[in-house]
Design a protein around this motif. Structure first.
Motif, PDB file in Angstrom:
ATOM      1  N   VAL A  30       0.818  -1.218   0.000  1.00 24.27           N
ATOM      2  CA  VAL A  30       0.000   0.000   0.000  1.00 24.27           C
ATOM      3  C   VAL A  30       0.852   1.269   0.000  1.00 24.27           C
ATOM      4  O   VAL A  30       0.332   2.363   0.230  1.00 24.27           O
ATOM      5  CB  VAL A  30      -0.954   0.018   1.223  1.00 24.27           C
ATOM      6  N   THR A  31       2.138   1.126  -0.267  1.00 22.91           N
ATOM      7  CA  THR A  31       3.045   2.281  -0.220  1.00 22.91           C
ATOM      8  C   THR A  31       2.615   3.384  -1.170  1.00 22.91           C
ATOM      9  O   THR A  31       2.588   4.558  -0.821  1.00 22.91           O
ATOM     10  CB  THR A  31       4.492   1.850  -0.558  1.00 22.91           C
ATOM     11  N   TRP A  39      -7.661  -0.490   0.594  1.00 28.28           N
ATOM     12  CA  TRP A  39      -7.742  -1.389  -0.555  1.00 28.28           C
ATOM     13  C   TRP A  39      -7.914  -2.832  -0.113  1.00 28.28           C
ATOM     14  O   TRP A  39      -8.448  -3.649  -0.855  1.00 28.28           O
ATOM     15  CB  TRP A  39      -6.491  -1.253  -1.431  1.00 28.28           C
ATOM     16  N   TRP A  40      -7.442  -3.179   1.086  1.00 27.80           N
ATOM     17  CA  TRP A  40      -7.616  -4.550   1.583  1.00 27.80           C
ATOM     18  C   TRP A  40      -9.089  -4.863   1.819  1.00 27.80           C
ATOM     19  O   TRP A  40      -9.494  -6.012   1.818  1.00 27.80           O
ATOM     20  CB  TRP A  40      -6.840  -4.735   2.897  1.00 27.80           C
ATOM     21  N   ILE A  41      -9.886  -3.802   2.017  1.00 34.50           N
ATOM     22  CA  ILE A  41     -11.330  -3.976   2.200  1.00 34.50           C
ATOM     23  C   ILE A  41     -12.060  -3.801   0.877  1.00 34.50           C
ATOM     24  O   ILE A  41     -12.938  -4.597   0.521  1.00 34.50           O
ATOM     25  CB  ILE A  41     -11.869  -2.971   3.234  1.00 34.50           C
ATOM     26  N   VAL A  45     -14.499  -6.604  -1.442  1.00 32.84           N
ATOM     27  CA  VAL A  45     -15.910  -6.190  -1.474  1.00 32.84           C
ATOM     28  C   VAL A  45     -16.367  -5.971  -2.915  1.00 32.84           C
ATOM     29  O   VAL A  45     -17.468  -6.400  -3.305  1.00 32.84           O
ATOM     30  CB  VAL A  45     -16.122  -4.907  -0.643  1.00 32.84           C
ATOM     31  N   CYS A  46     -15.534  -5.329  -3.717  1.00 36.87           N
ATOM     32  CA  CYS A  46     -15.877  -5.104  -5.125  1.00 36.87           C
ATOM     33  C   CYS A  46     -16.003  -6.420  -5.885  1.00 36.87           C
ATOM     34  O   CYS A  46     -16.911  -6.594  -6.708  1.00 36.87           O
ATOM     35  CB  CYS A  46     -14.827  -4.215  -5.789  1.00 36.87           C
ATOM     36  N   SER A  47     -15.093  -7.343  -5.592  1.00 41.31           N
ATOM     37  CA  SER A  47     -15.165  -8.665  -6.234  1.00 41.31           C
ATOM     38  C   SER A  47     -16.457  -9.370  -5.862  1.00 41.31           C
ATOM     39  O   SER A  47     -17.119  -9.970  -6.716  1.00 41.31           O
ATOM     40  CB  SER A  47     -13.963  -9.520  -5.812  1.00 41.31           C
ATOM     41  N   MET A  48     -16.827  -9.274  -4.592  1.00 39.25           N
ATOM     42  CA  MET A  48     -18.060  -9.904  -4.126  1.00 39.25           C
ATOM     43  C   MET A  48     -19.271  -9.340  -4.858  1.00 39.25           C
ATOM     44  O   MET A  48     -20.155 -10.089  -5.309  1.00 39.25           O
ATOM     45  CB  MET A  48     -18.213  -9.689  -2.623  1.00 39.25           C
ATOM     46  N   ILE A 122      -9.119  -9.688   7.682  1.00 39.24           N
ATOM     47  CA  ILE A 122      -9.885  -8.483   7.339  1.00 39.24           C
ATOM     48  C   ILE A 122     -11.172  -8.859   6.620  1.00 39.24           C
ATOM     49  O   ILE A 122     -12.252  -8.340   6.913  1.00 39.24           O
ATOM     50  CB  ILE A 122      -9.039  -7.551   6.441  1.00 39.24           C
ATOM     51  N   SER A 123     -11.060  -9.803   5.673  1.00 38.26           N
ATOM     52  CA  SER A 123     -12.242 -10.250   4.931  1.00 38.26           C
ATOM     53  C   SER A 123     -13.242 -10.943   5.863  1.00 38.26           C
ATOM     54  O   SER A 123     -14.460 -10.816   5.674  1.00 38.26           O
ATOM     55  CB  SER A 123     -11.826 -11.207   3.812  1.00 38.26           C
TER      56      SER A 123
END
Length: 263
Positions: A30-31, A39-41, A45-48, A122-123
Protein backbone atom coordinates in the motif's frame (compact mmCIF):
# COMPACT_ATOMS: atom_id res chain seq x y z
CA UNK A 1 9.04 -36.50 13.00
CA UNK A 2 12.48 -35.00 12.37
CA UNK A 3 11.06 -32.76 9.65
CA UNK A 4 8.22 -31.48 11.82
CA UNK A 5 10.56 -30.87 14.77
CA UNK A 6 12.99 -28.98 12.54
CA UNK A 7 10.17 -26.87 11.11
CA UNK A 8 8.85 -25.98 14.57
CA UNK A 9 12.37 -25.15 15.74
CA UNK A 10 12.93 -22.91 12.71
CA UNK A 11 9.63 -21.12 13.24
CA UNK A 12 10.57 -20.40 16.86
CA UNK A 13 14.11 -19.32 15.95
CA UNK A 14 13.03 -17.09 13.07
CA UNK A 15 9.78 -15.83 14.59
CA UNK A 16 10.98 -12.21 14.58
CA UNK A 17 11.94 -12.49 10.91
CA UNK A 18 8.56 -14.02 10.05
CA UNK A 19 6.66 -11.19 11.73
CA UNK A 20 8.93 -8.44 10.40
CA UNK A 21 8.91 -9.77 6.84
CA UNK A 22 5.12 -10.07 6.86
CA UNK A 23 4.80 -6.52 8.20
CA UNK A 24 7.13 -5.15 5.53
CA UNK A 25 5.22 -7.03 2.84
CA UNK A 26 1.91 -5.54 3.98
CA UNK A 27 3.35 -2.04 4.09
CA UNK A 28 4.92 -2.44 0.64
CA UNK A 29 1.57 -3.34 -0.91
CA UNK A 30 0.00 0.00 0.00
CA UNK A 31 3.05 2.28 -0.22
CA UNK A 32 1.95 4.02 -3.43
CA UNK A 33 -1.80 3.62 -2.97
CA UNK A 34 -3.87 6.72 -2.24
CA UNK A 35 -6.41 4.77 -0.20
CA UNK A 36 -3.68 2.95 1.70
CA UNK A 37 -4.94 -0.08 3.67
CA UNK A 38 -8.55 0.56 2.61
CA UNK A 39 -7.74 -1.39 -0.55
CA UNK A 40 -7.62 -4.55 1.58
CA UNK A 41 -11.33 -3.98 2.20
CA UNK A 42 -12.39 -2.46 -1.12
CA UNK A 43 -10.81 -5.12 -3.32
CA UNK A 44 -12.67 -8.15 -1.89
CA UNK A 45 -15.91 -6.19 -1.47
CA UNK A 46 -15.88 -5.10 -5.13
CA UNK A 47 -15.17 -8.67 -6.23
CA UNK A 48 -18.06 -9.90 -4.13
CA UNK A 49 -20.47 -7.37 -5.67
CA UNK A 50 -19.42 -8.29 -9.20
CA UNK A 51 -19.93 -12.00 -8.61
CA UNK A 52 -23.23 -11.31 -6.83
CA UNK A 53 -24.53 -9.38 -9.85
CA UNK A 54 -23.44 -12.12 -12.26
CA UNK A 55 -24.51 -15.22 -10.36
CA UNK A 56 -27.10 -13.92 -7.90
CA UNK A 57 -29.02 -11.61 -10.24
CA UNK A 58 -28.21 -12.62 -13.84
CA UNK A 59 -28.03 -16.39 -13.34
CA UNK A 60 -30.42 -16.26 -10.35
CA UNK A 61 -28.55 -18.74 -8.17
CA UNK A 62 -30.69 -19.33 -5.12
CA UNK A 63 -28.94 -19.81 -1.79
CA UNK A 64 -29.76 -18.49 1.69
CA UNK A 65 -27.89 -15.34 2.72
CA UNK A 66 -26.29 -15.25 -0.72
CA UNK A 67 -23.86 -12.36 -0.14
CA UNK A 68 -22.50 -14.12 2.95
CA UNK A 69 -22.56 -17.39 1.00
CA UNK A 70 -20.33 -15.93 -1.74
CA UNK A 71 -18.06 -13.71 0.31
CA UNK A 72 -17.13 -16.32 2.93
CA UNK A 73 -16.08 -18.68 0.12
CA UNK A 74 -14.15 -15.94 -1.70
CA UNK A 75 -12.27 -15.28 1.54
CA UNK A 76 -10.97 -18.85 1.69
CA UNK A 77 -10.34 -19.05 -2.04
CA UNK A 78 -8.39 -15.78 -1.97
CA UNK A 79 -5.99 -17.16 0.63
CA UNK A 80 -5.41 -20.38 -1.29
CA UNK A 81 -5.09 -18.65 -4.66
CA UNK A 82 -2.58 -16.06 -3.43
CA UNK A 83 -0.52 -18.60 -1.47
CA UNK A 84 -0.22 -20.97 -4.41
CA UNK A 85 0.58 -18.25 -6.94
CA UNK A 86 3.18 -16.73 -4.65
CA UNK A 87 4.89 -20.03 -3.84
CA UNK A 88 5.73 -20.82 -7.47
CA UNK A 89 7.95 -17.74 -7.80
CA UNK A 90 8.91 -17.34 -4.16
CA UNK A 91 12.49 -18.60 -4.31
CA UNK A 92 13.43 -16.56 -7.36
CA UNK A 93 11.70 -13.44 -6.06
CA UNK A 94 13.62 -13.82 -2.78
CA UNK A 95 16.98 -14.11 -4.54
CA UNK A 96 18.37 -10.96 -2.94
CA UNK A 97 17.86 -12.49 0.51
CA UNK A 98 18.67 -16.18 0.14
CA UNK A 99 21.91 -15.58 -1.78
CA UNK A 100 23.31 -13.48 1.08
CA UNK A 101 22.14 -15.17 4.25
CA UNK A 102 20.70 -18.55 5.13
CA UNK A 103 17.02 -18.53 5.98
CA UNK A 104 15.04 -21.79 5.96
CA UNK A 105 12.87 -21.71 2.87
CA UNK A 106 9.72 -22.94 4.69
CA UNK A 107 10.14 -19.97 7.02
CA UNK A 108 10.10 -17.58 4.06
CA UNK A 109 6.95 -19.26 2.77
CA UNK A 110 5.21 -19.01 6.15
CA UNK A 111 6.10 -15.32 6.48
CA UNK A 112 4.50 -14.64 3.08
CA UNK A 113 1.44 -16.71 3.91
CA UNK A 114 0.98 -14.61 7.04
CA UNK A 115 0.35 -11.62 4.78
CA UNK A 116 -2.55 -13.42 3.14
CA UNK A 117 -3.75 -14.71 6.51
CA UNK A 118 -3.99 -11.10 7.69
CA UNK A 119 -5.98 -10.16 4.59
CA UNK A 120 -8.21 -13.16 5.21
CA UNK A 121 -8.79 -11.86 8.73
CA UNK A 122 -9.89 -8.48 7.34
CA UNK A 123 -12.24 -10.25 4.93
CA UNK A 124 -13.61 -12.35 7.79
CA UNK A 125 -14.52 -9.17 9.66
CA UNK A 126 -16.49 -8.07 6.60
CA UNK A 127 -18.28 -11.44 6.63
CA UNK A 128 -19.37 -10.76 10.21
CA UNK A 129 -20.59 -7.29 9.19
CA UNK A 130 -22.63 -8.83 6.34
CA UNK A 131 -24.21 -11.32 8.73
CA UNK A 132 -25.82 -8.53 10.76
CA UNK A 133 -28.26 -7.10 8.15
CA UNK A 134 -28.93 -10.62 6.84
CA UNK A 135 -29.71 -11.71 10.41
CA UNK A 136 -27.76 -14.91 9.97
CA UNK A 137 -28.45 -17.03 13.07
CA UNK A 138 -25.42 -17.85 15.18
CA UNK A 139 -25.14 -20.79 17.55
CA UNK A 140 -22.55 -23.21 18.97
CA UNK A 141 -22.02 -24.82 15.54
CA UNK A 142 -19.89 -21.78 14.69
CA UNK A 143 -17.05 -23.38 16.68
CA UNK A 144 -16.70 -25.88 13.84
CA UNK A 145 -15.02 -23.20 11.71
CA UNK A 146 -11.86 -23.45 13.84
CA UNK A 147 -10.88 -27.06 12.94
CA UNK A 148 -11.92 -26.45 9.32
CA UNK A 149 -9.57 -23.47 9.03
CA UNK A 150 -6.72 -25.33 10.75
CA UNK A 151 -6.89 -28.19 8.25
CA UNK A 152 -7.34 -25.69 5.41
CA UNK A 153 -4.16 -23.78 6.38
CA UNK A 154 -2.14 -27.00 6.69
CA UNK A 155 -3.35 -28.11 3.26
CA UNK A 156 -2.47 -24.73 1.68
CA UNK A 157 0.99 -24.80 3.24
CA UNK A 158 1.67 -28.34 2.00
CA UNK A 159 0.61 -27.55 -1.56
CA UNK A 160 2.67 -24.35 -1.52
CA UNK A 161 5.79 -26.26 -0.41
CA UNK A 162 5.62 -28.57 -3.41
CA UNK A 163 4.95 -25.73 -5.84
CA UNK A 164 7.74 -23.64 -4.34
CA UNK A 165 10.15 -26.50 -5.04
CA UNK A 166 8.91 -27.19 -8.57
CA UNK A 167 8.85 -23.48 -9.43
CA UNK A 168 12.62 -23.24 -8.95
CA UNK A 169 13.34 -25.75 -11.71
CA UNK A 170 10.42 -25.22 -14.12
CA UNK A 171 10.27 -21.65 -15.40
CA UNK A 172 6.79 -21.92 -16.94
CA UNK A 173 5.10 -23.50 -13.92
CA UNK A 174 3.40 -20.21 -12.98
CA UNK A 175 1.51 -20.19 -16.30
CA UNK A 176 0.31 -23.76 -15.74
CA UNK A 177 -0.80 -22.96 -12.20
CA UNK A 178 -2.77 -19.92 -13.37
CA UNK A 179 -4.67 -22.06 -15.89
CA UNK A 180 -5.38 -24.76 -13.30
CA UNK A 181 -6.55 -22.21 -10.73
CA UNK A 182 -8.85 -20.50 -13.25
CA UNK A 183 -10.50 -23.85 -13.98
CA UNK A 184 -10.63 -24.86 -10.32
CA UNK A 185 -12.22 -21.54 -9.39
CA UNK A 186 -15.48 -22.47 -11.10
CA UNK A 187 -15.52 -26.07 -9.86
CA UNK A 188 -15.08 -25.34 -6.17
CA UNK A 189 -18.64 -24.30 -5.38
CA UNK A 190 -17.89 -20.68 -4.58
CA UNK A 191 -21.10 -19.43 -6.25
CA UNK A 192 -23.25 -22.51 -5.78
CA UNK A 193 -23.55 -25.61 -3.64
CA UNK A 194 -21.95 -28.59 -5.38
CA UNK A 195 -23.95 -31.11 -3.35
CA UNK A 196 -27.19 -29.48 -4.57
CA UNK A 197 -26.12 -29.05 -8.21
CA UNK A 198 -25.50 -32.74 -8.85
CA UNK A 199 -27.83 -35.67 -8.16
CA UNK A 200 -26.99 -37.69 -5.09
CA UNK A 201 -24.78 -39.45 -4.20
CA UNK A 202 -22.60 -37.80 -6.88
CA UNK A 203 -23.04 -34.33 -5.40
CA UNK A 204 -21.56 -35.28 -2.06
CA UNK A 205 -18.81 -37.28 -3.76
CA UNK A 206 -17.70 -34.37 -5.97
CA UNK A 207 -17.79 -32.05 -2.97
CA UNK A 208 -15.81 -34.36 -0.67
CA UNK A 209 -13.26 -35.28 -3.35
CA UNK A 210 -12.31 -31.66 -4.01
CA UNK A 211 -10.49 -30.43 -0.88
CA UNK A 212 -11.25 -26.76 -1.47
CA UNK A 213 -14.91 -27.46 -2.17
CA UNK A 214 -15.00 -29.61 0.98
CA UNK A 215 -13.44 -26.93 3.21
CA UNK A 216 -15.77 -24.24 1.86
CA UNK A 217 -18.84 -26.46 2.27
CA UNK A 218 -17.92 -27.32 5.86
CA UNK A 219 -17.27 -23.69 6.67
CA UNK A 220 -20.75 -22.87 5.39
CA UNK A 221 -22.26 -25.64 7.50
CA UNK A 222 -20.93 -23.98 10.64
CA UNK A 223 -21.41 -20.36 9.54
CA UNK A 224 -24.72 -20.36 7.67
CA UNK A 225 -26.59 -23.64 7.95
CA UNK A 226 -26.24 -24.23 11.72
CA UNK A 227 -25.24 -27.85 11.19
CA UNK A 228 -22.34 -29.98 12.36
CA UNK A 229 -19.15 -30.11 10.38
CA UNK A 230 -18.52 -33.49 8.73
CA UNK A 231 -15.75 -34.39 11.17
CA UNK A 232 -15.00 -37.81 9.70
CA UNK A 233 -14.34 -36.28 6.31
CA UNK A 234 -12.37 -33.48 7.96
CA UNK A 235 -10.23 -36.06 9.77
CA UNK A 236 -9.42 -37.73 6.45
CA UNK A 237 -8.37 -34.44 4.87
CA UNK A 238 -6.40 -33.57 8.01
CA UNK A 239 -4.34 -36.73 7.63
CA UNK A 240 -3.86 -36.06 3.92
CA UNK A 241 -2.91 -32.44 4.61
CA UNK A 242 -0.39 -33.42 7.30
CA UNK A 243 1.23 -35.91 4.92
CA UNK A 244 1.41 -33.30 2.15
CA UNK A 245 2.80 -30.68 4.55
CA UNK A 246 5.47 -32.95 6.06
CA UNK A 247 6.61 -34.47 2.78
CA UNK A 248 6.57 -31.05 1.10
CA UNK A 249 8.63 -29.52 3.90
CA UNK A 250 11.06 -32.43 3.78
CA UNK A 251 11.44 -31.98 0.02
CA UNK A 252 12.24 -28.29 0.44
CA UNK A 253 14.73 -28.89 3.26
CA UNK A 254 16.46 -31.59 1.25
CA UNK A 255 16.91 -29.41 -1.83
CA UNK A 256 17.14 -25.87 -0.45
CA UNK A 257 20.92 -25.71 -0.85
CA UNK A 258 20.58 -26.38 -4.57
CA UNK A 259 18.09 -23.55 -5.03
CA UNK A 260 20.81 -20.92 -4.80
CA UNK A 261 22.79 -22.64 -7.56
CA UNK A 262 19.77 -22.77 -9.86
CA UNK A 263 18.66 -19.15 -9.47
Amino acid sequence: MKTSKRLIADIVSYRKFIIYNAKVGLEAEVTNAYLDWLWWILEPVCSMLVYYLIFGIVFKVSEPYYLVFIYSALTMWGFFNRSVNLSVKLIKSSKSIITKVYIPKPVILISKMMIYAFKMLISSIIVVVLMIPYRVPVDWHLIGIVPVLIVFFVFCYGCSCYLMHVGVFIEDMSYVINIVLNILFYFTGIFYSISKRFPQPYGNFFEDANPLAFFIAQMRCALIYETNVFYKGLAVWFIVSIIIAITGTKLVYKNENSYVKVI
